[in-house]
Design an enzyme around this catalytic site. Sequence first.
Site, PDB file in Angstrom:
ATOM      1  CB  CYS A  78     -22.331 -12.736  50.494  1.00  0.00           C
ATOM      2  SG  CYS A  78     -23.543 -14.009  50.148  1.00  0.00           S
ATOM      3  CG  HIS A 177     -20.164 -12.739  46.315  1.00  0.00           C
ATOM      4  ND1 HIS A 177     -19.426 -13.079  47.413  1.00  0.00           N
ATOM      5  CD2 HIS A 177     -21.321 -13.429  46.419  1.00  0.00           C
ATOM      6  CE1 HIS A 177     -20.085 -13.944  48.155  1.00  0.00           C
ATOM      7  NE2 HIS A 177     -21.239 -14.171  47.567  1.00  0.00           N
ATOM      8  CD  GLU A 179     -16.545 -10.821  46.888  1.00  0.00           C
ATOM      9  OE1 GLU A 179     -17.172  -9.748  46.744  1.00  0.00           O
ATOM     10  OE2 GLU A 179     -17.016 -11.803  47.486  1.00  0.00           O
TER      11      GLU A 179
HETATM   12  N1  GLN Z   1     -25.308 -18.620  52.711  1.00  0.00           N
HETATM   13  C1  GLN Z   1     -24.087 -18.088  53.274  1.00  0.00           C
HETATM   14  C2  GLN Z   1     -24.244 -17.789  54.754  1.00  0.00           C
HETATM   15  O1  GLN Z   1     -25.254 -18.025  55.325  1.00  0.00           O
HETATM   16  C3  GLN Z   1     -23.621 -16.858  52.546  1.00  0.00           C
HETATM   17  C4  GLN Z   1     -23.202 -17.192  51.156  1.00  0.00           C
HETATM   18  C5  GLN Z   1     -22.100 -16.355  50.620  1.00  0.00           C
HETATM   19  O2  GLN Z   1     -21.392 -15.637  51.339  1.00  0.00           O
HETATM   20  N2  GLN Z   1     -21.885 -16.485  49.347  1.00  0.00           N
HETATM   21  O3  GLN Z   1     -23.328 -17.315  55.358  1.00  0.00           O
END
Ligand code: GLN
Length: 213
Positions: A78, A177, A179
């Site tokens: 992410c 994710h 995890e």
């Molecule tokens: N929107 C977040 C970002 O721009 C990422 C979101 C996340 O890691 N769950 O870093």
Amino acid sequence: MVIGVLALQGDVREHLHALNAAGASAIPVRRPAELAAVEGLVVPGGESTTMSRLAGVFGLLEPVRARIAGGLPVYGSCAGMIMLARTVLDGRDDQQSFGGIDMVVRRNAFGRQVDSFETDLAFTGVDGDPMHAVFIRAPWVEQVGPGVEVLARVDGGVADGRVVAVRQGNLLATSFHPELTGDLRVHELFVRMVREAAAGPTKDVQEKEEAVR
Ligand code: GLN
């Protein structure tokens, strides 16, 4: 085998748990000296703009880039995927990434339709059932270079076909994710990548190198 989790911000603890459960010995990394001691690194989910700022404050931007250039296996989930992107769309103007993967990533990409959602995915290189994937204000990959292998795409819905997992050499990234779900297969894949990198080039690569010498 020691794998670090970049511990500036984000869901560090969940990645430490998943890595330990997948057979690695996981430690948090906040300082260049800690980074120097690891054979692999996970960049967690969180907020990439904050992570980028803290990486600067903690003097980690250049050391992480140097380790990536030296072949360190890194997995970004992410926000971590955003940190591994060559180019970030919809980022903050001063946002910096480590780079490493030849891809263009759009931050908060699903947000225009839906902020957070869950779905099942087919994931290349991972055996068994489709993977249950949790997306939280997630990025997607909008463009990849020729060296990048696409491992998973969204199947169905408004984001059908969007790329959400990629690999380039020793670098792995997912928009979602693993995890958070208790499914260890992505962490196990990454632990295998770290083990293979630590073992050095495979025999057939060595033979090819011999041949061109
Ligand atoms: N929107 C977040 C970002 O721009 C990422 C979101 C996340 O890691 N769950 O870093």
